[in-house]
Write an enzyme that holds these catalytic residues in place. Structure first.
Site, PDB file in Angstrom:
ATOM      1  N   ARG A 109       0.818  -1.221   0.000  1.00 51.75           N
ATOM      2  CA  ARG A 109       0.000   0.000   0.000  1.00 51.75           C
ATOM      3  C   ARG A 109       0.855   1.276   0.000  1.00 51.75           C
ATOM      4  O   ARG A 109       0.531   2.254   0.678  1.00 51.75           O
ATOM      5  CB  ARG A 109      -0.974  -0.005   1.185  1.00 51.75           C
TER       6      ARG A 109
ATOM      7  N   LEU B 297       1.176   3.438  -2.257  1.00 54.75           N
ATOM      8  CA  LEU B 297       0.462   4.585  -2.820  1.00 54.75           C
ATOM      9  C   LEU B 297      -0.423   5.250  -1.770  1.00 54.75           C
ATOM     10  O   LEU B 297      -0.490   6.471  -1.676  1.00 54.75           O
ATOM     11  CB  LEU B 297      -0.380   4.155  -4.029  1.00 54.75           C
TER      12      LEU B 297
ATOM     13  N   TRP C   4     -19.087  -8.831   0.588  1.00 57.50           N
ATOM     14  CA  TRP C   4     -17.843  -8.142   0.924  1.00 57.50           C
ATOM     15  C   TRP C   4     -16.671  -9.104   1.132  1.00 57.50           C
ATOM     16  O   TRP C   4     -15.649  -8.740   1.699  1.00 57.50           O
ATOM     17  CB  TRP C   4     -18.051  -7.229   2.134  1.00 57.50           C
TER      18      TRP C   4
ATOM     19  N   GLU D  79     -25.719  -4.114  -3.413  1.00 57.33           N
ATOM     20  CA  GLU D  79     -24.443  -4.198  -4.149  1.00 57.33           C
ATOM     21  C   GLU D  79     -24.300  -5.480  -4.946  1.00 57.33           C
ATOM     22  O   GLU D  79     -23.548  -5.525  -5.903  1.00 57.33           O
ATOM     23  CB  GLU D  79     -23.276  -4.132  -3.166  1.00 57.33           C
TER      24      GLU D  79
ATOM     25  N   HIS E 172     -22.388  10.965   6.942  1.00 59.47           N
ATOM     26  CA  HIS E 172     -21.214  11.146   6.097  1.00 59.47           C
ATOM     27  C   HIS E 172     -20.647  12.550   6.232  1.00 59.47           C
ATOM     28  O   HIS E 172     -19.607  12.860   5.674  1.00 59.47           O
ATOM     29  CB  HIS E 172     -21.565  10.872   4.636  1.00 59.47           C
TER      30      HIS E 172
ATOM     31  N   CYS F 269     -26.915   5.947   9.192  1.00 59.32           N
ATOM     32  CA  CYS F 269     -26.005   4.791   9.262  1.00 59.32           C
ATOM     33  C   CYS F 269     -25.284   4.832  10.608  1.00 59.32           C
ATOM     34  O   CYS F 269     -25.601   5.671  11.458  1.00 59.32           O
ATOM     35  CB  CYS F 269     -25.021   4.843   8.091  1.00 59.32           C
TER      36      CYS F 269
HETATM   37  N1  GLN Z   1     -24.376  -1.583  12.492  1.00 55.49           N
HETATM   38  C1  GLN Z   1     -23.398  -1.017  11.611  1.00 55.49           C
HETATM   39  C2  GLN Z   1     -22.886   0.279  12.213  1.00 55.49           C
HETATM   40  O1  GLN Z   1     -23.650   0.943  12.857  1.00 55.49           O
HETATM   41  C3  GLN Z   1     -23.966  -0.734  10.258  1.00 55.49           C
HETATM   42  C4  GLN Z   1     -22.962  -0.165   9.323  1.00 55.49           C
HETATM   43  C5  GLN Z   1     -23.401  -0.103   7.897  1.00 55.49           C
HETATM   44  O2  GLN Z   1     -24.545  -0.221   7.602  1.00 55.49           O
HETATM   45  N2  GLN Z   1     -22.494   0.101   6.992  1.00 55.49           N
HETATM   46  O3  GLN Z   1     -21.752   0.666  11.986  1.00 55.49           O
HETATM   47 ZN    ZN Z   2     -25.460   1.855   6.912  1.00 56.26          ZN
END
Ligand code: GLN
Ligand code: ZN
Length: 758
Positions: free
Chosen positions: A15, A17, A563, A607, A696, A728
């Site tokens: 890694r 870079l 993933w 995804e 975010h 999230c």
């Molecule tokens: N339970 C996870 C968190 O709160 C969910 C994360 C996600 O959806 N990417 O981090």
């Molecule tokens: Zn999430």
């Protein structure tokens, strides 16, 4: 016959870079140093590829190859174009944005990022509008061609094709298709410049050809290559990630000199292509899987390729199926995997060796590589027969699974009554998605434990302290459903993979996700089972600290699958069901331990959608089926939540409904609840928590913002079925903004409840 590669990982064995970029961004390294690292990496990569007849040039990038294309075509968004610094600074500003600084710097929003086809790589979305113009500046690519020539390899520049480039971009209230006519002259100039530099072949990537295209897009492909195909440089049109299907005729009709196809995922198209290949066209078969890490079955492949080679002779090229960007660099430096597992795998460098063996066998006879072929056969045989892959108990259990395993015992309307009695929540219940800020302290605790600098007892005590703080805070501000905060987890998939049988973890198996960000996907190699509970003691501890309900927190089978690097010796559907059974065990153990709310995250369900619409149903059926196996074995009184971190649901809402979770939390704050239209139209029957805090961004949502958004939500969904929560998990946020935002969230709920009572 010729060999080539479509692209090599640019992050470096170790890694390099990533490190170089991040120290440049922090202002610790100069631009000259960064450029030097880039040149060094390119040279090294070409060295790794020198056995090939043609090596890719232009596959290296300081951030992203789509952004490179925007940059080369003079299509950097205006907001970054007029800013100071060098072109490279403006390039990074486009990718990463710029926060308002002291020196009167304006805030610049980062380019939007989205997934590159069905990979976990993210590109910077090109922006188009009615004022978009193009102006070629190919200096950087031309320099790299020269660098490669000096390094003694034969360069084959790789460029993103004009049609896919437009296809991937975004344009609001504007038909981006109209830009093709302005774009083509720049591509023609580019090809002429490359020809003038003694380039013989150029690879032009048009992966959009493996997708369902309407006539407009097909027509554009035709138009583009009629314009580009007449120059003096030879064009190899590259497609990957799937089969050409209905676009096969179109691809064969184009005036290009060669066509590259994915002969792994699109294996079935090969005979047809060989048969219909026009006189003027050469065929590149991508026979080595560029999307996974398993050894190729070279002997079987040779059986398949020998007649094709006889027929096509010099017109045959061999390559990996796609750029090797999507696999780690080198297995040789791997220190964590045992030799048996290692013997089953191939990373980028090993894949090129496989390619070389194939080429030698085809051109000089198999005897010349007899030893290598034998070793390959032995490795494959060992893998197939290894007891580490096959667990008869798991297979027997899977065979017993029928529809009833995915069926809740009671329908939702009955379940909700039980939840009301048992859990007793107010209107607009408030909760979070699971993780709380992952502070330095937490990370160092985990690291010390991993390095055995502290023992299990100290580690557990340290993590418990963190959980205590998190629970106390949630109680203090008055959230309704609490979480333990996930301090014990480094990553939502890795955490489970490490505890499940059938998974392995590499030490250096990094793959670029975006910019300097890399991920190290778990390797799912064998039958999956759960030797012991994975989360129960943490949740039980957290629950012991409070009278409020604490949610059990798990990652769902589809996300774990999507993933990871997944075994290729059985269907993904079966593998997913095995994971589902393992997580189901955890769900039932949590229930037994008295946990009445269990959240199963399926962040990556979307995804996994295939690129072709006609394959969606099949995927969604087994994916939803697996989730149901995981979730639906519980009693009526247990409330199942799921979380998905995206905001496109219109086209998969039926599948989401079939999951039959009691509560779903989704991302919604950035779209101002617009996404709820999907849930509204089909009358999603259960409860839903549309995110009202964009995690975010460091910005704290105000009470008004949350109230307004929830009112907007209540216009579409009865308020009795609404929850209030962030978009999230909070793990990337800092405590101060988290505290402020969650306080506002609770306050907004109070305001809404008061209003509802009037
Ligand atoms: N339970 C996870 C968190 O709160 C969910 C994360 C996600 O959806 N990417 O981090
Ligand atoms: Zn999430």
């Amino acid at each position: 016959m010729k060999t080539h590669n479509l692209g090599f990982p640019r992050i470096g064995d170790n890694r390099e870079l990533k490190r170089a970029l991040e120290s440049y961004w922090r202002g610790e390294a100069s631009q000259t140093e960064l450029l030097k690292t880039g040149a060094r990496l390119r040279e090294k990569n070409w060295g790794y590829q020198k056995a090939l007849n043609y090596v890719p040039v232009g596959d290296f990038s300081f951030y992203d190859q789509v952004l490179d294309t925007s940059s080369m075509l003079g299509n950097i968004p205006a907001r970054a174009r007029e800013t100071g610094g060098t072109p490279l600074d403006r390039y990074f500003r486009t990718a990463r944005g710029q926060s308002a600084g002291d020196e009167k710097e304006n805030q610049i929003s980062a380019g939007e990022m989205t997934k590159w086809f069905d990979t976990n790589y993210h590109y910077i979305v090109p922006e188009f509008d009615s004022t978009t113009t193009f102006r070629l500046d190919a200096q950087s690519l031309l320099d790299q061609v020269q660098e490669a020539q000096t390094a003694g390899v034969r360069p084959k520049p790789v460029i993103l094709g004009p049609v896919t480039y437009l296809f991937l971009g975004k344009a609001e209230n504007f038909d981006k298709k109209t830009l093709l006519k302005n774009l083509l002259p720049e591509y023609v100039r580019l090809l002429n410049l490359l020809a003038a530099q003694d380039v013989e072949w150029v690879q032009i990537d048009e992966p959009l050809l493996v997708m369902d295209l309407d006539n407009d897009w097909k027509h554009m492909v035709d138009q583009a290559y009629q314009a580009l195909g007449s120059g003096s440089v030879k064009i190899m049109l590259a497609t990957y990630f799937g089969s050409l299907e209905g676009n096969l005729g179109l691809a064969l009709s184009l005036p290009v000199h060669a066509l590259h196809v994915d002969a792994v995922r699109g294996k079935d198209q090969v005979p047809n292509l060989v048969e219909r290949l026009p006189e003027h066209m050469e065929l590149s078969l991508g026979v080595i899987d560029g999307r996974n890490i398993w050894k190729t079955d070279l002997n079987a492949l040779l059986d398949q390729l020998t007649p094709i080679h006889k027929q096509l002779g010099d017109k045959l090229w061999l390559a990996p199926s796609c750029s090797l960007l999507h696999v780690p660099v080198d297995l040789k430096i791997e220190a964590k995997l045992d030799s048996e597992l290692l013997s089953w795998m191939a990373f980028a460098r090993q894949k090129l060796v496989e390619l070389d063996i194939l080429a030698n066998a085809l051109t000089q006879g198999r005897e010349i590589v007899a030893t290598q072929l034998e070793q390959n056969a032995t490795a494959l045989k060992n893998r197939k027969e290894s007891p580490r892959i096959h667990n008869p108990e798991v297979q027997a259990r899977l065979a017993r699974v029928d529809d009833s395993w995915g069926e809740r015992k009671q329908p939702y309307p009955e379940r909700i009554k039980r939840h009301k009695e048992k859990i007793n929540l107010p209107l607009y219940p408030t909760t979070t998605i699971g993780s709380f800020p992952q502070t330095k302290e937490i990370r160092s605790l985990r690291l010390k434990f991993k390095k055995r600098e502290i023992g299990l007892n100290d580690y557990t005590a340290g993590i418990r302290d963190q959980m205590k703080t998190t629970i106390q805070f949630q109680e203090e501000i008055g959230l309704d459903v609490l979480v333990h905060g996930e301090a014990e987890r480094n990553d939502m998939v890795e955490y489970f993979g490490e505890q499940l049988d059938g998974f392995a973890f590499s030490q250096y198996g990094w793959v670029q996700s975006y910019g300097s960000r890399c991920v190290k996907p778990p390797i799912l190699f064998g039958d999956v089972s759960r030797p012991r509970p994975m989360t129960v003691s943490w949740i039980v501890y957290a629950q012991s600290l409070t009278d409020k309900p604490v949610k059990g927190m798990l990652t769902g089978p589809v996300t774990i699958l999507n993933w990871s690097f997944v075994r290729d010796d059985q269907s993904r559907a079966d593998t997913c069901r095995q994971v589902a059974l393992a997580i189901r065990d955890e769900v039932l153990d949590l229930e037994k331990a008295g946990v009445s709310i269990i959240q199963i995250d399926e962040a990556a369900l979307r995804e996994g959608l295939p690129l072709r619409k006609n394959q969606w149903d099949e995927y969604l059926n087994w994916a939803v089926g697996a989730f149901r196996i995981t979730a639906n074995g519980v009693n009526a009184g247990t409330q199942i939540h799921t979380h998905m971190c995206y905001s496109e649901f219109n086209d998969i809402i039926d599948a989401i409904t079939r999951m039959d979770t009691d509560v779903i939390t989704i991302e919604a704050s950035r779209s101002n609840m617009e996404i709820l239209n999907a849930f509204d139209e089909t009358a999603y029957p259960n409860e839903i928590g549309p995110g009202v805090y964009d995690i975010h961004s460091p910005n704290v949502p105000t009470v008004d913002f949350i109230v307004d958004n929830m009112k907007e939500a209540a216009r579409r969904i009865p308020k009795e079925r609404l929850w209030i929560n962030p978009d999230c998990g909070l793990k990337t946020r800092a405590w101060p903004e988290t505290k402020a935002a969650l306080k506002n969230l609770v306050e907004a709920a109070r305001v809404l409840r008061t209003a509802a009572n009037i």
